[in-house]
Scaffold this motif. Structure first.
Motif, PDB file in Angstrom:
ATOM      1  N   SER A  37       0.629  -1.220   0.065  1.00  0.00           N
ATOM      2  CA  SER A  37       0.090  -0.037  -0.113  1.00  0.00           C
ATOM      3  C   SER A  37       0.922   1.318  -0.021  1.00  0.00           C
ATOM      4  O   SER A  37       0.506   2.301  -0.273  1.00  0.00           O
ATOM      5  N   LYS A  38       2.143   1.168   0.300  1.00  0.00           N
ATOM      6  CA  LYS A  38       3.159   2.224   0.246  1.00  0.00           C
ATOM      7  C   LYS A  38       3.683   2.480  -1.191  1.00  0.00           C
ATOM      8  O   LYS A  38       4.277   3.394  -1.230  1.00  0.00           O
ATOM      9  N   ILE A  39       3.441   1.562  -1.953  1.00  0.00           N
ATOM     10  CA  ILE A  39       3.962   1.614  -3.236  1.00  0.00           C
ATOM     11  C   ILE A  39       2.830   1.592  -4.370  1.00  0.00           C
ATOM     12  O   ILE A  39       1.788   0.780  -3.955  1.00  0.00           O
ATOM     13  N   ASP A  40       2.985   2.055  -5.440  1.00  0.00           N
ATOM     14  CA  ASP A  40       1.936   2.256  -6.282  1.00  0.00           C
ATOM     15  C   ASP A  40       1.741   0.752  -6.906  1.00  0.00           C
ATOM     16  O   ASP A  40       0.506   0.464  -7.051  1.00  0.00           O
ATOM     17  N   VAL A  41       2.672   0.305  -7.666  1.00  0.00           N
ATOM     18  CA  VAL A  41       2.422  -1.116  -8.138  1.00  0.00           C
ATOM     19  C   VAL A  41       3.686  -1.989  -7.775  1.00  0.00           C
ATOM     20  O   VAL A  41       4.780  -1.680  -7.811  1.00  0.00           O
ATOM     21  N   LEU A  42       3.394  -3.028  -7.005  1.00  0.00           N
ATOM     22  CA  LEU A  42       4.480  -3.914  -6.504  1.00  0.00           C
ATOM     23  C   LEU A  42       4.248  -5.223  -7.030  1.00  0.00           C
ATOM     24  O   LEU A  42       3.180  -5.900  -6.847  1.00  0.00           O
ATOM     25  N   VAL A  43       4.866  -6.074  -8.006  1.00  0.00           N
ATOM     26  CA  VAL A  43       4.917  -7.094  -8.760  1.00  0.00           C
ATOM     27  C   VAL A  43       6.030  -8.223  -8.207  1.00  0.00           C
ATOM     28  O   VAL A  43       7.061  -7.873  -8.145  1.00  0.00           O
ATOM     29  N   GLU A  44       5.648  -9.321  -7.892  1.00  0.00           N
ATOM     30  CA  GLU A  44       6.530 -10.417  -7.737  1.00  0.00           C
ATOM     31  C   GLU A  44       6.612 -11.241  -8.518  1.00  0.00           C
ATOM     32  O   GLU A  44       5.526 -11.953  -9.334  1.00  0.00           O
ATOM     33  N   ILE A  56       9.270  -2.663  -8.583  1.00  0.00           N
ATOM     34  CA  ILE A  56       8.703  -1.785  -7.564  1.00  0.00           C
ATOM     35  C   ILE A  56       8.284  -0.523  -8.309  1.00  0.00           C
ATOM     36  O   ILE A  56       9.109   0.062  -8.882  1.00  0.00           O
ATOM     37  N   PHE A  57       7.047  -0.361  -8.682  1.00  0.00           N
ATOM     38  CA  PHE A  57       6.642   0.849  -9.579  1.00  0.00           C
ATOM     39  C   PHE A  57       6.117   2.015  -8.810  1.00  0.00           C
ATOM     40  O   PHE A  57       5.397   1.907  -7.730  1.00  0.00           O
ATOM     41  N   GLU A  58       6.719   3.353  -8.947  1.00  0.00           N
ATOM     42  CA  GLU A  58       6.236   4.549  -8.779  1.00  0.00           C
ATOM     43  C   GLU A  58       5.478   4.980 -10.160  1.00  0.00           C
ATOM     44  O   GLU A  58       6.140   5.399 -11.025  1.00  0.00           O
ATOM     45  N   ASN A  59       4.176   5.144 -10.102  1.00  0.00           N
ATOM     46  CA  ASN A  59       3.510   5.259 -11.362  1.00  0.00           C
ATOM     47  C   ASN A  59       3.002   6.947 -11.431  1.00  0.00           C
ATOM     48  O   ASN A  59       2.367   7.431 -10.489  1.00  0.00           O
ATOM     49  N   GLU A  80      13.364  -7.549   1.814  1.00  0.00           N
ATOM     50  CA  GLU A  80      13.531  -8.918   0.644  1.00  0.00           C
ATOM     51  C   GLU A  80      14.782  -8.796  -0.089  1.00  0.00           C
ATOM     52  O   GLU A  80      15.152  -8.537  -0.965  1.00  0.00           O
ATOM     53  N   ASP A  81      16.128  -8.692   1.058  1.00  0.00           N
ATOM     54  CA  ASP A  81      17.467  -8.301   0.708  1.00  0.00           C
ATOM     55  C   ASP A  81      17.928  -9.567  -0.369  1.00  0.00           C
ATOM     56  O   ASP A  81      18.735  -9.082  -1.137  1.00  0.00           O
ATOM     57  N   GLU A  82      17.353 -10.480  -0.215  1.00  0.00           N
ATOM     58  CA  GLU A  82      18.152 -11.710  -0.928  1.00  0.00           C
ATOM     59  C   GLU A  82      17.323 -11.876  -2.128  1.00  0.00           C
ATOM     60  O   GLU A  82      17.898 -12.438  -3.114  1.00  0.00           O
ATOM     61  N   SER A  83      16.307 -10.945  -2.725  1.00  0.00           N
ATOM     62  CA  SER A  83      15.659 -10.989  -3.858  1.00  0.00           C
ATOM     63  C   SER A  83      16.176  -9.889  -4.846  1.00  0.00           C
ATOM     64  O   SER A  83      16.451  -8.667  -4.318  1.00  0.00           O
ATOM     65  N   GLU A  84      16.275 -10.150  -6.109  1.00  0.00           N
ATOM     66  CA  GLU A  84      16.664  -9.156  -6.980  1.00  0.00           C
ATOM     67  C   GLU A  84      15.499  -8.086  -7.202  1.00  0.00           C
ATOM     68  O   GLU A  84      14.322  -8.402  -7.307  1.00  0.00           O
ATOM     69  N   LYS A  85      15.866  -6.671  -6.990  1.00  0.00           N
ATOM     70  CA  LYS A  85      14.681  -5.954  -7.135  1.00  0.00           C
ATOM     71  C   LYS A  85      14.935  -4.699  -7.917  1.00  0.00           C
ATOM     72  O   LYS A  85      16.033  -4.378  -8.247  1.00  0.00           O
ATOM     73  N   LYS A  86      13.944  -4.347  -8.951  1.00  0.00           N
ATOM     74  CA  LYS A  86      14.164  -3.397 -10.117  1.00  0.00           C
ATOM     75  C   LYS A  86      13.055  -2.024  -9.521  1.00  0.00           C
ATOM     76  O   LYS A  86      11.855  -2.540  -9.566  1.00  0.00           O
ATOM     77  N   TYR A  87      13.721  -0.965  -9.224  1.00  0.00           N
ATOM     78  CA  TYR A  87      12.777   0.230  -8.758  1.00  0.00           C
ATOM     79  C   TYR A  87      12.586   0.956 -10.314  1.00  0.00           C
ATOM     80  O   TYR A  87      13.432   1.395 -10.757  1.00  0.00           O
ATOM     81  N   ILE A  88      11.325   1.330 -10.569  1.00  0.00           N
ATOM     82  CA  ILE A  88      10.885   1.784 -11.631  1.00  0.00           C
ATOM     83  C   ILE A  88      10.207   3.079 -11.417  1.00  0.00           C
ATOM     84  O   ILE A  88       8.883   2.945 -10.622  1.00  0.00           O
ATOM     85  N   TYR A  89      10.499   4.057 -12.035  1.00  0.00           N
ATOM     86  CA  TYR A  89       9.658   5.572 -12.085  1.00  0.00           C
ATOM     87  C   TYR A  89       8.959   5.543 -13.268  1.00  0.00           C
ATOM     88  O   TYR A  89       9.726   5.628 -14.417  1.00  0.00           O
ATOM     89  N   ILE A 107      14.947   3.336 -12.023  1.00  0.00           N
ATOM     90  CA  ILE A 107      15.162   3.449 -13.406  1.00  0.00           C
ATOM     91  C   ILE A 107      14.012   4.332 -14.144  1.00  0.00           C
ATOM     92  O   ILE A 107      12.769   4.031 -13.535  1.00  0.00           O
ATOM     93  N   LEU A 108      14.262   5.190 -14.618  1.00  0.00           N
ATOM     94  CA  LEU A 108      13.089   5.915 -15.288  1.00  0.00           C
ATOM     95  C   LEU A 108      12.487   5.325 -16.735  1.00  0.00           C
ATOM     96  O   LEU A 108      13.288   5.038 -17.600  1.00  0.00           O
ATOM     97  N   ILE A 109      11.253   5.012 -16.615  1.00  0.00           N
ATOM     98  CA  ILE A 109      10.545   4.575 -17.829  1.00  0.00           C
ATOM     99  C   ILE A 109       9.653   5.487 -18.126  1.00  0.00           C
ATOM    100  O   ILE A 109       8.572   5.677 -17.592  1.00  0.00           O
ATOM    101  N   ASP A 110       9.872   6.161 -19.165  1.00  0.00           N
ATOM    102  CA  ASP A 110       8.917   7.338 -19.893  1.00  0.00           C
ATOM    103  C   ASP A 110       8.012   6.815 -20.722  1.00  0.00           C
ATOM    104  O   ASP A 110       7.976   5.703 -21.172  1.00  0.00           O
ATOM    105  N   ARG A 111       7.107   7.633 -21.512  1.00  0.00           N
ATOM    106  CA  ARG A 111       6.265   7.331 -22.234  1.00  0.00           C
ATOM    107  C   ARG A 111       6.839   6.681 -23.503  1.00  0.00           C
ATOM    108  O   ARG A 111       6.218   5.666 -23.886  1.00  0.00           O
ATOM    109  N   LYS A 112       7.966   7.387 -24.036  1.00  0.00           N
ATOM    110  CA  LYS A 112       8.584   6.944 -25.174  1.00  0.00           C
ATOM    111  C   LYS A 112       9.014   5.643 -25.035  1.00  0.00           C
ATOM    112  O   LYS A 112       9.013   4.607 -25.809  1.00  0.00           O
ATOM    113  N   ALA A 113       9.592   5.487 -23.885  1.00  0.00           N
ATOM    114  CA  ALA A 113      10.008   4.046 -23.375  1.00  0.00           C
ATOM    115  C   ALA A 113       8.949   2.909 -23.281  1.00  0.00           C
ATOM    116  O   ALA A 113       9.189   1.659 -23.657  1.00  0.00           O
ATOM    117  N   ILE A 114       8.035   3.302 -22.668  1.00  0.00           N
ATOM    118  CA  ILE A 114       6.799   2.466 -22.675  1.00  0.00           C
ATOM    119  C   ILE A 114       6.260   1.946 -24.032  1.00  0.00           C
ATOM    120  O   ILE A 114       6.325   0.760 -24.116  1.00  0.00           O
TER     121      ILE A 114
END
Length: 330
Positions: A37-44, A56-59, A80-89, A107-114
Motif C-alpha cells: 500500500s506504500k507503493i503504487d504497483v508491486l509485482v513479484e 517496484i513501480f512509482e506510477n 527482501e534483501d535476498e531477492s533481486e529488485k528493480k525500482y521503476i519510476y 530507473i526512469l521508464i517514460d512514455r516513449k520507453a513504454i
C-alpha cells in the motif's frame, strides 16, 4: 495468451531495467498486502527455481515525486534483501525537472520507453490495446503542443487552449525560456487550473518567509479585450501578508524599471497589470492573443528583457539585501 502476454511484458521491463538473463517465469503475482500500500504497483516474479524478482513501480501521470516517497519505497523493500529488485519510476505524462532527480536505485521508464517496450510485444490483448492507444493519444497531444509552440504566428483560441490548459504545454514554454534565463521552473494548480513559474530573484533564509520575483504562465481576463486569455506575467511575491514601506519601495521601483525597459521592446505588446495585492503584485504582463505576442517572439524577447531588468534592479538596489539572483546576469 494472457500468461504469455504478462510474461513477455515482465521480461521486456526487466531487460529495460538492466536485466541480462532470460527469465524462466513460473508465476507473476501482483502484491496487495499492507506493505504494497506504500507503493503504487508491486509485482513479484516467481521463477522456476523459486527465486523472486520484485518490480517496484512509482506510477506518475502528470505530477512528480514528492515527500521523499521514493526513498520510503526503498526502505519498505529492505526485508527482501535476498531477492533481486528493480525500482521503476513509471512516467507516462510530461517529464519535469523534478523527474530527473531520482535516487540511484530507480530507473526512469517514460512514455516513449513504454511505447517502445510495448512495440516488442506481438500479442493482441484488449486491455493492452486500450492502454497502448491511451499512450499514443498522449504522445500525439504532446507533439501537437510542441508544433503549436514553435509556430511564429497568432494562434487561434482553440490552439491556445491546447497549450495553456495543459500543465505540460505551459511547462514546454518556460522550458524554452529556461534556455534563455537559466532558472528554476515550478508547477502547480489553482482551483484545478494549471500554472507554471520560472524564478528570477528570491530570498529564502528568513524563517517562515519567502520573497521572490518570477515569470508566471496562467490565465486571466485581458482588460483590453475583456476575454479570458493566457498570459505571461512578471510577479513580485512575498509569503507574509503585512506590507511594509520597504516592500512598497522595492515593488514600485521594480515596476518603474520594467515600464522604462519595455520601451526598448516595441515588437512586443504589453498588457494592463493588476494594481492590487499584498502578497502578490504584478510588475508587467503580456497576453498571448495578438499578432505581436507569438510564443517564439515572447520567448526570445523575454530572455533579453529579464537580463536588462535584473541588471537595473541590481544597480538601483531595488531588492532585499540578502536576496539572491536565480540566474547569471554578469
Amino acid at each position: 495468451m494472457e500468461k504469455n502476454f504478462s510474461h513477455n511484458l515482465a521480461q521486456e521491463i526487466y531487460n529495460y531495467c538492466g536485466g541480462t538473463k532470460k527469465l524462466s517465469i513460473k508465476k507473476i503475482i501482483p502484491l496487495t498486502q499492507q506493505r504494497a500500500s506504500k507503493i503504487d504497483v508491486l509485482v513479484e516474479i516467481l521463477l522456476a527455481d523459486d527465486k523472486k524478482i520484485y518490480l517496484i513501480f512509482e506510477n506518475k501521470l502528470d505530477t512528480s515525486h514528492h515527500s521523499n516517497q521514493l526513498v520510503r519505497h526503498i526502505e519498505a523493500m529492505k526485508g527482501e534483501d535476498e531477492s533481486e529488485k528493480k525500482y521503476i519510476y513509471f512516467k507516462i505524462g510530461n517529464l519535469y525537472d523534478e523527474d530527473k532527480n531520482l535516487p540511484k536505485e530507480y530507473i526512469l521508464i517514460d512514455r516513449k520507453a513504454i511505447l517502445s517496450i510495448f512495440d516488442k510485444i506481438k500479442i493482441k490483448n484488449e486491455i493492452f490495446d486500450s492502454y497502448y492507444n491511451f499512450l499514443l493519444n498522449i504522445e500525439e497531444k504532446d507533439n501537437l503542443e510542441m508544433k503549436l509552440i514553435d509556430e511564429n504566428r497568432q494562434l487561434t483560441k482553440a490552439e491556445l487552449e491546447v497549450i495553456f490548459w495543459s500543465q505540460s504545454g505551459q511547462y514546454k514554454i518556460l522550458k524554452k525560456l529556461q534556455n534563455e534565463i537559466e532558472s528554476k521552473i515550478a508547477i502547480g494548480t489553482s482551483f484545478g487550473r494549471p500554472w507554471t513559474n520560472i524564478s528570477i530573484l528570491s530570498i529564502e533564509n528568513i524563517p517562515n518567509h519567502w520573497f521572490g520575483v518570477f515569470w508566471r504562465v496562467d490565465w486571466r481576463i485581458n482588460k483590453n479585450t475583456k476575454t479570458y486569455t493566457p498570459y505571461i506575467c512578471l510577479r513580485y511575491y512575498k509569503t507574509t501578508l503585512d506590507k511594509t514601506e520597504e516592500d512598497d519601495r522595492y515593488f514600485e521601483g521594480m515596476r518603474k524599471i520594467f515600464n522604462e525597459l519595455i520601451l526598448k521592446y516595441p515588437n512586443l505588446e504589453f498588457g494592463q497589470v493588476h494594481s492590487v495585492g499584498n502578497k502578490e503584485r504584478e510588475v508587467g504582463i503580456l497576453f498571448f492573443d495578438n499578432e505581436k505576442n507569438t510564443i517564439p517572439n515572447i520567448i526570445s524577447e523575454i530572455g533579453k528583457l529579464t537580463k536588462d531588468f535584473l541588471q537595473r534592479v541590481k544597480d538601483e538596489k531595488m531588492y532585499y539585501s540578502d536576496a539572491k539572483y536565480c540566474m547569471n546576469i554578469d
